[in-house]
Structures are given as C-alpha cells and as structure tokens.
Design a protein around this motif. Structure first.
Motif, PDB file in Angstrom:
ATOM      1  N   GLY A   1       0.812  -1.205   0.000  1.00  0.00           N
ATOM      2  CA  GLY A   1       0.000   0.000   0.000  1.00  0.00           C
ATOM      3  C   GLY A   1       0.844   1.253   0.000  1.00  0.00           C
ATOM      4  N   PRO A   2       0.226   2.419  -0.218  1.00  0.00           N
ATOM      5  CA  PRO A   2       0.944   3.695  -0.204  1.00  0.00           C
ATOM      6  C   PRO A   2       1.703   3.887   1.098  1.00  0.00           C
ATOM      7  CG  PRO A   2      -1.290   3.986  -1.022  1.00  0.00           C
ATOM      8  CD  PRO A   2      -1.215   2.591  -0.480  1.00  0.00           C
TER       9      PRO A   2
ATOM     10  N   TYR B   1       2.370   6.601  -3.782  1.00  0.00           N
ATOM     11  CA  TYR B   1       1.239   5.705  -4.059  1.00  0.00           C
ATOM     12  C   TYR B   1       1.241   5.313  -5.534  1.00  0.00           C
ATOM     13  CZ  TYR B   1      -0.954  10.018  -5.790  1.00  0.00           C
ATOM     14  OH  TYR B   1      -1.234  11.179  -6.468  1.00  0.00           O
TER      15      TYR B   1
ATOM     16  N   LYS C   1      -0.662   4.625  -9.092  1.00  0.00           N
ATOM     17  CA  LYS C   1      -1.808   5.295  -9.712  1.00  0.00           C
ATOM     18  C   LYS C   1      -3.077   4.459  -9.607  1.00  0.00           C
ATOM     19  CE  LYS C   1      -1.145   3.671 -14.471  1.00  0.00           C
ATOM     20  NZ  LYS C   1      -0.982   4.078 -15.892  1.00  0.00           N
TER      21      LYS C   1
ATOM     22  N   GLN D   1      -3.972   2.807  -7.067  1.00  0.00           N
ATOM     23  CA  GLN D   1      -4.470   2.876  -5.690  1.00  0.00           C
ATOM     24  C   GLN D   1      -5.136   4.200  -5.372  1.00  0.00           C
ATOM     25  OE1 GLN D   1      -0.624   2.292  -3.915  1.00  0.00           O
ATOM     26  NE2 GLN D   1      -0.937   0.098  -3.577  1.00  0.00           N
ATOM     27  N   TYR D   2      -4.953   5.181  -6.227  1.00  0.00           N
ATOM     28  CA  TYR D   2      -5.434   6.536  -5.951  1.00  0.00           C
ATOM     29  C   TYR D   2      -6.939   6.541  -5.684  1.00  0.00           C
ATOM     30  CZ  TYR D   2      -6.176  11.564  -6.419  1.00  0.00           C
ATOM     31  OH  TYR D   2      -6.521  12.869  -6.193  1.00  0.00           O
ATOM     32  N   GLN D   3      -7.315   7.131  -4.547  1.00  0.00           N
ATOM     33  CA  GLN D   3      -8.706   7.266  -4.108  1.00  0.00           C
ATOM     34  C   GLN D   3      -9.331   5.940  -3.652  1.00  0.00           C
ATOM     35  OE1 GLN D   3     -10.503  10.457  -4.114  1.00  0.00           O
ATOM     36  NE2 GLN D   3      -8.426  11.190  -4.370  1.00  0.00           N
ATOM     37  N   ASP D   4      -8.549   4.846  -3.651  1.00  0.00           N
ATOM     38  CA  ASP D   4      -9.059   3.579  -3.119  1.00  0.00           C
ATOM     39  C   ASP D   4      -9.030   3.598  -1.593  1.00  0.00           C
ATOM     40  OD1 ASP D   4      -9.526   2.588  -5.601  1.00  0.00           O
ATOM     41  OD2 ASP D   4      -7.853   1.155  -5.619  1.00  0.00           O
TER      42      ASP D   4
ATOM     43  N   TYR E   1      -5.609   3.702  -0.127  1.00  0.00           N
ATOM     44  CA  TYR E   1      -4.983   5.021  -0.295  1.00  0.00           C
ATOM     45  C   TYR E   1      -5.337   5.924   0.891  1.00  0.00           C
ATOM     46  CZ  TYR E   1      -4.340   9.784  -2.115  1.00  0.00           C
ATOM     47  OH  TYR E   1      -3.984  11.094  -2.276  1.00  0.00           O
TER      48      TYR E   1
ATOM     49  N   ASN F   1      -3.961   4.507   4.439  1.00  0.00           N
ATOM     50  CA  ASN F   1      -2.532   4.745   4.668  1.00  0.00           C
ATOM     51  C   ASN F   1      -2.180   6.226   4.697  1.00  0.00           C
ATOM     52  OD1 ASN F   1      -2.503   1.981   4.534  1.00  0.00           O
ATOM     53  ND2 ASN F   1      -0.788   1.838   3.123  1.00  0.00           N
ATOM     54  N   LEU F   2      -2.928   7.024   3.938  1.00  0.00           N
ATOM     55  CA  LEU F   2      -2.695   8.470   3.965  1.00  0.00           C
ATOM     56  C   LEU F   2      -3.057   9.038   5.333  1.00  0.00           C
ATOM     57  CD1 LEU F   2      -1.969  11.125   2.597  1.00  0.00           C
ATOM     58  CD2 LEU F   2      -4.290  11.218   1.680  1.00  0.00           C
TER      59      LEU F   2
END
Length: 479
Positions: free
Chosen positions: A11-12, A58, A60, A62-65, A68, A71-72
C-alpha cells in the motif's frame, strides 16, 4: 523487490518506510534516497506536508481507493500532526464544524508566529487536496479520511448549540465567582496568537502580575470537547497548543478543558501538564448535564423522536425553562424548528427535521419536511428578534426553494408541494408584498407564510398537545 511492487503489495507509504525497508536489505540509505528520487509513473507522490521532508508515495491504481485513504490518514497522523489535528477535529464533530470554531481545535496559530505554519495556510492546503470542503458556514471532512460513521449534519447542529450553551454557562460561572473580569468573556477568540473557545482576563490575586505598579491581568482560556468519547488522541491538540503558548505567553493564564467524559489515560496527561479538567456535571450540576444529553439526542434524531416520542421534546423544553436563564434565552430560537416539527408530528405520515438535500451538485437544508398522503410541506423556520427583511425572503425564494422543489419532484412526484416560512417576529412590509406577489404568480408549488398571529392560530387548531403553550410561553410573546 522494486519500489512499484513494494507499494502494490503493502500500500501507499512514506519515504522513510521505503528507506527503512531497503536499508535493512543491504542498500545504503543514500542509495535508497537516490532510487526514490528517480521514481516516476505509475508511482506518484505527495510532498510538502510531512515531517523531515518526507514524501507520500502511491501507485496510480491505488489513488482514491480505500487503501490510499487508510494509509494516507496513518501517514498524516504520524508525520503531519498540524494537519491531523484539523482532520481529527472535524471527525470528532461527526464530519462538520463551524468555520469560525475550527481554529480552536488546532495547535496552529491564527496570527503569524515564527517557526509555526499559520492556521489559514493549513486550511488552504487541506482544501486544495480535497481533504476538507467548505459547506456554507462550516467545514466538512472527506468521509474517506474518517474512521467514524458518515458525516452527520444534525449532530453538528446539536453540538454547536450545546457548545454555545456551555460557553455562556462557563462565562456566567467564572464571572459569578470573580475569576474573570466582568463582561470580558469572549467566544472563539485569540489569546497569545492562538484561538480558544473562550477567553477572558482575570485580576485574581496570585496570578495577576504587575508592571511599573500597574496590574497586568492573567487570562482564563478554555476549549470544549462534547458528545463523543475523549481519549489521548482527542486531547492532543490542546496539550500541544498549551505547550506552545507557555513558551511565548507574556502573562499568566489558567487553561481549562471542559468535557463530558475523558479516558483515564487522557485525564492523567492533562493533569500532568497542569490543565484544569472541567467536567460538565461538576461545574454546572447533573441536571445541566442531563439537559445537554437531551439536547444532543433530540436535535440529532429530531424527525424520529418527534414522530415516535414527542414527549422527549416537551421534556427538553421544560429543562430549558428550568435551567436556562434570561441571559441565554436567545438560544431558544435554535429550537424553533423543533417546535414546528412538533406541530406537524401528529398531522403527517413521516417527518424530517434539518434534512440536507442534494441536487445537481447543489446542497440545501430543509428545516422541517413533512410528508402527507396528498402533499409535502417544506418549512423554513426563523425565531429572530426583528422582522424578516426582504433580502432574506428573496434568497429563500430564488436560491433555496427551486433546488428543493427539483429534488422533491425528481422522481415525478405528483403530490402538492407547499413551501412555508414561519417567523416568530413577523415580516417587513416589503417582504410581505414580495411574498404576496410570489403566492399569486407561482403555479408549480404553493407559497405560505406565517407571522406571530397566524402561528398562534395554527397552534390553537392543532391536534398536538401543548403546542399552544410552547409557542406562547417560549417563542411568541404578547399574542
């Protein structure tokens, strides 16, 4: 393992995690940093927010998943606490907080302070990232960043009203015992470049200092946490804010954190830092605490309570009459929409109070929405001290009513739609003329408006018990 594969698998993550992982596997940290600096598509990065110039990486895909945002949030919590305090504050208030209040729940200064990022800058950056949004007079949280339930607007309204009551009560309490200077208390105000829910100067002997023989007041500052569980994470912003204030305040101050509950671990941390923990039931009594609980529950779940247990509203009104004196009677206006909801509770099939509707990216609030077999009534409720002016009515008719109408009729609803405006203080002559004109010219839906006399007449004809007494004793005088 390549950086791309690591991020896809785990993950990110922040750059320090990557450095730690690869350095353990025999690569020097400098070599890892160079490797990271060359990373490009399909790996993207977010920088400028994290401690020690860290970067969040991250993939691409995974973006907005979910991974994401999960972990953010973790990265912000661990390495960007100033931003996290803002996210946490809105989350604690169930997704909404009034714009003018949010700075009180941050440890970023509202005035320029060396080595500290300004609160406005923090907000602007969070808005750019779509972590928080502006919604009329409040900020809302991107629900993907929250570990609580979905954003709850009615809960926000209940908490804001409760906090206003507490600030008034705390002001009266500290003033009555001579702790603060008379009529000096301010809400959501600045002290030592930071914002607090409440501030006031104090000339009490022992904390007041003197310069050239003249007294220099100390200050009482307070923040409020109410309605949700309070642990170490929830009080962190206050501890950090007080810690900074201690280093640069030019006078003595007494810090209060007013709460309805707090974990033992958080309590110990607060006491260790010399914070005065003011439990609501200890400061103002158990009856006052029960009033706040009743207020939170009734406003948050207004539609359901008014339909299924309208006696709860009567109990709330009785508690207000008993415990809230004339100095805070203006707060009763916030309960007027509940009175209108109570009026309709025995007449309609279903009821919503404080409902937020969304249509074509537009959002509007309906104070009271009552569904009948043959019609739908959407009521705007104002308990002002002065007459409703033309500008208020024009905005209601042109900005609010059309969006609500489109939302209510989107699925080809054939029921009659009625828009009402209830005002306990009446309307100006210009407003009445405008309303009369719209009543005659609009055909798609009906417009009705009620001032003091019409409201009392409707109350007397109502099947709802005690509605006449509520309107006469609590909202409308001399009618």
């Amino acid at each position: 393992m390549t950086i791309e594969n690591y991020i896809l698998k785990n993950g990110p993550c922040l750059s320090n995690e990557l450095i730690e992982y690869y350095s353990k596997n025999g690569t020097s940290k400098d070599a890892v940093r160079k490797r990271i600096s060359r990373v490009g598509n399909p790996i993207f990065k977010l920088s400028g927010f994290f401690q020690n110039k860290q970067t969040f990486f991250y993939h691409k895909d995974q973006y907005q998943d979910e991974i994401y945002f999960l972990n953010l949030r973790k990265a912000i919590k661990n390495s960007a606490r100033r931003y996290y305090s803002v996210i946490k504050a809105i989350e604690y208030h169930n997704g909404y907080i009034k714009k003018e209040h949010l700075a009180s729940y941050s440890f970023s200064p509202i005035k320029n302070l060396k080595s500290h990022k300004n609160f406005k800058t923090i907000i602007d950056e969070l808005k750019k990232l779509n972590f928080i949004f502006e919604d009329n007079d409040c900020y809302t949280l991107n629900e993907n960043l929250s570990i609580r339930s979905k954003n709850n607007y009615n809960y926000y309204k209940a908490v804001e009203l409760s906090k206003e009551l507490i600030i008034n009560q705390f002001n009266d309490f500290t003033k009555s015992i001579g702790l603060i200077s008379y009529d000096s208390g301010k809400s959501n105000s600045e002290y030592s470049k930071f914002q607090f829910c409440f501030t006031a100067p104090s000339y009490v002997n022992g904390i007041t200092s003197f310069t050239a023989g003249k007294p220099k007041p100390a200050f009482v500052v307070a923040d409020i946490l109410l309605g949700n569980h309070i642990d170490e994470d929830e009080v962190d912003f206050f501890l950090r804010k007080i810690s900074v204030v201690k280093t640069q305040s030019k006078c003595n101050f007494l810090p209060f954190l007013i709460v309805d509950n707090v974990s033992q671990e958080a309590f110990k941390k607060l006491k260790k830092q010399g914070i005065i923990v003011g439990f609501i039931n200890k400061l103002f009594g158990s009856e006052y605490e029960e009033l706040l609980k009743s207020l939170l529950s009734t406003v948050t779940n207004a539609g359901t309570i008014l339909k299924e247990n309208p006696e709860a509203y009567l109990t709330l009104i009785e508690q207000f009459n008993k415990l809230i004196d004339g100095k805070t009677n203006n707060l009763k206006g916030d309960l007027f929409e509940l009175a209108v909801g109570y009026y309709y509770s025995n007449l309609c099939q279903s009821l919503d109070v404080g409902k937020i509707i969304k249509f074509e990216a537009e959002k509007r609030e309906i104070d009271v929405l009552a569904f009948f077999q043959e019609k739908i009534i959407a009521s705007e409720c104002k308990a002002y001290k002065t007459e409703i002016e033309l500008g208020v009515i024009e905005k209601w008719i042109t900005d609010k009513v059309p969006i609500i109408y489109k939302s209510l009729t989107y699925n080809s609803n054939e029921k009659e739609i009625i828009f009402e405006f209830w005002s306990t203080s009446g309307f100006t002559k210009e407003a009445i003329e405008y309303l009369e004109n719209k009543k005659k010219s609009i055909r798609k839906y009906k417009i009705e408006y009620y001032s003091e006399k019409e409201i009392m007449e409707k109350a007397r004809k109502s099947k709802a018990k005690k509605i006449t007494d509520i309107m006469r004793d609590y909202f409308i005088k001399n009618v």
